[in-house]
Design a protein around this motif. Structure first.
Motif, short mmCIF file in Angstrom:
data_model
loop_
_atom_site.label_atom_id
_atom_site.label_comp_id
_atom_site.label_asym_id
_atom_site.label_seq_id
_atom_site.Cartn_x
_atom_site.Cartn_y
_atom_site.Cartn_z
N ALA A 1 2.84 2.90 8.06
CA ALA A 1 1.94 3.60 7.87
C ALA A 1 0.41 2.94 7.55
CB ALA A 1 2.10 4.50 6.80
N ASP A 2 0.36 1.90 6.80
CA ASP A 2 -0.64 0.95 6.31
C ASP A 2 -1.31 0.31 7.54
OD1 ASP A 2 0.78 -1.07 6.24
OD2 ASP A 2 0.25 -1.55 4.34
N SER A 3 -0.61 -0.01 8.82
CA SER A 3 -1.06 -0.84 9.69
C SER A 3 -1.27 -0.14 10.94
CB SER A 3 -0.43 -2.24 9.84
OG SER A 3 0.98 -1.94 10.00
N LEU A 4 -0.37 1.05 11.35
CA LEU A 4 -0.19 1.66 12.38
C LEU A 4 -0.97 3.23 12.45
CD1 LEU A 4 0.73 1.55 15.51
CD2 LEU A 4 2.65 2.91 14.68
N ALA B 1 -6.54 6.91 8.67
CA ALA B 1 -7.47 7.40 7.63
C ALA B 1 -8.49 6.08 7.32
CB ALA B 1 -7.02 7.84 6.22
N ASN B 2 -7.86 4.91 7.04
CA ASN B 2 -8.50 3.92 6.81
C ASN B 2 -9.62 3.68 7.98
OD1 ASN B 2 -9.25 1.54 5.07
ND2 ASN B 2 -8.03 0.35 6.60
N ALA B 3 -9.22 3.55 9.19
CA ALA B 3 -10.02 3.39 10.37
C ALA B 3 -11.05 4.27 10.50
CB ALA B 3 -9.15 3.25 11.70
N LEU B 4 -11.11 5.63 10.18
CA LEU B 4 -12.09 6.47 10.26
C LEU B 4 -12.80 6.63 9.09
CD1 LEU B 4 -9.67 9.47 11.85
CD2 LEU B 4 -11.69 8.14 12.93
N GLY B 5 -12.85 5.81 8.12
CA GLY B 5 -13.64 5.77 6.91
C GLY B 5 -13.12 6.81 5.93
N ILE B 6 -11.92 7.49 6.07
CA ILE B 6 -11.24 8.35 5.02
C ILE B 6 -10.74 7.69 3.97
CG2 ILE B 6 -9.80 10.22 4.53
CD1 ILE B 6 -10.65 11.04 7.81
N ASP B 7 -10.80 7.78 2.75
CA ASP B 7 -10.07 7.29 1.62
C ASP B 7 -8.61 7.63 2.13
OD1 ASP B 7 -8.69 6.30 -0.57
OD2 ASP B 7 -9.55 7.86 -2.12
N PRO B 8 -7.64 6.25 2.28
CA PRO B 8 -6.37 6.29 2.63
C PRO B 8 -5.43 6.56 1.54
CG PRO B 8 -7.11 4.02 2.55
CD PRO B 8 -8.44 4.90 2.22
N ASP B 9 -5.84 6.54 0.33
CA ASP B 9 -4.96 6.69 -1.15
C ASP B 9 -4.15 7.69 -0.72
OD1 ASP B 9 -3.96 7.65 -3.57
OD2 ASP B 9 -4.95 5.78 -4.06
N PRO B 10 -2.71 7.78 -0.79
CA PRO B 10 -1.65 8.89 -0.25
C PRO B 10 -1.83 9.71 -1.63
CG PRO B 10 -0.64 6.97 -1.04
CD PRO B 10 -2.09 6.41 -0.99
N GLU B 11 -2.21 9.53 -2.82
CA GLU B 11 -2.21 10.53 -3.77
C GLU B 11 -3.46 11.15 -3.93
OE1 GLU B 11 -1.00 11.07 -8.44
OE2 GLU B 11 -0.72 8.92 -7.48
N THR B 12 -4.38 10.42 -3.80
CA THR B 12 -5.88 10.92 -4.37
C THR B 12 -6.85 11.14 -3.01
OG1 THR B 12 -6.87 8.99 -4.73
CG2 THR B 12 -5.64 10.38 -6.54
N GLY B 13 -6.62 10.61 -1.77
CA GLY B 13 -7.27 10.24 -0.67
C GLY B 13 -7.22 11.49 0.43
N ASN C 1 0.80 -1.05 0.04
CA ASN C 1 0.19 -0.14 0.04
C ASN C 1 0.80 1.24 0.15
OD1 ASN C 1 -2.70 -1.28 0.02
ND2 ASN C 1 -2.22 -1.80 2.34
N CYS C 2 1.85 1.28 0.57
CA CYS C 2 2.68 2.26 0.73
C CYS C 2 4.22 2.18 0.10
CB CYS C 2 3.08 2.64 2.14
SG CYS C 2 1.37 3.23 3.11
N ASN C 3 4.54 2.89 -1.04
CA ASN C 3 5.64 2.62 -1.42
C ASN C 3 6.06 3.77 -2.76
OD1 ASN C 3 4.85 1.71 -4.47
ND2 ASN C 3 3.77 0.23 -3.06
N GLY C 4 6.90 3.82 -3.37
CA GLY C 4 7.23 4.88 -4.38
C GLY C 4 6.66 4.96 -5.57
N ASP C 5 5.51 3.69 -5.85
CA ASP C 5 4.70 3.81 -6.73
C ASP C 5 3.31 4.28 -6.50
OD1 ASP C 5 6.41 2.71 -8.66
OD2 ASP C 5 6.07 0.83 -8.52
N THR C 6 2.82 4.19 -5.14
CA THR C 6 1.47 4.26 -4.66
C THR C 6 1.60 5.77 -4.21
OG1 THR C 6 2.10 3.55 -2.49
CG2 THR C 6 0.92 1.99 -4.08
N ASP C 7 2.75 6.28 -3.74
CA ASP C 7 2.75 7.62 -3.23
C ASP C 7 3.93 8.36 -3.82
OD1 ASP C 7 3.06 9.84 -1.37
OD2 ASP C 7 3.31 8.53 0.29
N PRO C 8 3.68 9.46 -4.49
CA PRO C 8 4.75 10.45 -5.05
C PRO C 8 5.59 10.91 -4.16
CG PRO C 8 2.34 10.71 -6.10
CD PRO C 8 2.21 9.96 -4.82
#
Length: 231
Positions: A121-124, A179-191, A96-103
């Motif tokens: 970041a994607d689990s804590l 973000a994920n736990a709160l129901g917010i889109d967790p996408d690092p680029e568009t969320g 979920n978190c790497n150089g491709d998913t997050d600019p």
């Protein structure tokens, strides 16, 4: 930490050209979405932060291109701010978190797990605080790495830790898992969320080990109850 710029398209293009990063540390599942952590309600906490006694020397922006409108406020036993939520995906490289998913990806966090590795970041669930500056120095307010934070959004409470530092003039950022736990889109680029997020940081608190979310919830609930009683 990240520094958002106006050249999002360029950054995104660069990320797409980057070599794919394999999830070498992708063990463990992302934090589940939860409507409520603990027994202290969002409304009870929000009732205590309706007014602001500003403790920062100035105000923060929510992004590079916005005006500085967000103060850090002081209460008995805590500081708080109300802002947006940008997504921090820094730390351990995962699917979920790497150089491709997050600019803006960086493979480190300001504070580390008990084994010395960066946070995941994607689990804590963790929150980013502005790096110390003339506006505000978080450590002088009793805030430190591993400190407990109650993050409130859409009538939900999520307990997190102080896990990373960000730009000196920008505020309002938390991890993918928060973000994920709160129901917010967790996408690092568009969320993320444009507004409506309240961050209550409890002074002189520290979760040990920092990566134990269950410890953060247990301590957070106790501190939230004290906060309501003392304010």
């Amino acid at each position: 930490m990240r520094t958002r710029t106006l050249t999002l398209a360029a950054a995104s293009g660069a990320a797409l050209l980057a070599t794919a990063v394999l999830p070498t540390n992708a063990s463990g599942a992302a934090a589940p979405k939860s409507p409520q952590e603990g027994t202290v309600s969002a409304s009870a906490l929000l009732a205590k932060v309706t007014s602001c006694s500003q403790i920062s020397n100035g105000k923060y922006k929510t992004d590079d291109e916005t005006s500085a409108t967000i103060p850090v406020c002081g209460k008995n036993g805590a500081v708080f701010w109300k802002a947006d939520m940008d997504i921090d995906c820094d730390g351990q490289v995962t699917a979920n978190c790497n150089g491709d998913t997050d600019p803006w990806f960086q493979d480190d966090t300001a504070f580390h797990q008990s084994d010395g590795r960066p946070l995941r970041a994607d689990s804590l669930p963790y929150v980013v605080v502005p790096s110390s500056s003339s506006i505000w120095k978080y450590s002088s307010a009793g805030i430190k790495g591993g400190g407990v934070v109650a993050v409130i959004y859409n009538n939900k409470v999520e307990y997190a830790v102080v896990g990373d530092t960000g730009p000196t003039q920008i505020i309002g950022e938390a991890s993918y898992a928060t973000a994920n736990a709160l129901g917010i889109d967790p996408d690092p680029e568009t969320g993320g969320a444009d507004s409506g997020v309240t961050y209550i940081l409890f002074k002189n608190s520290q979760v040990s080990p920092i990566e134990s979310h269950s410890a953060a919830v247990s301590l957070g609930q106790s501190l939230a109850q004290q906060f309501i009683q003392n304010n």
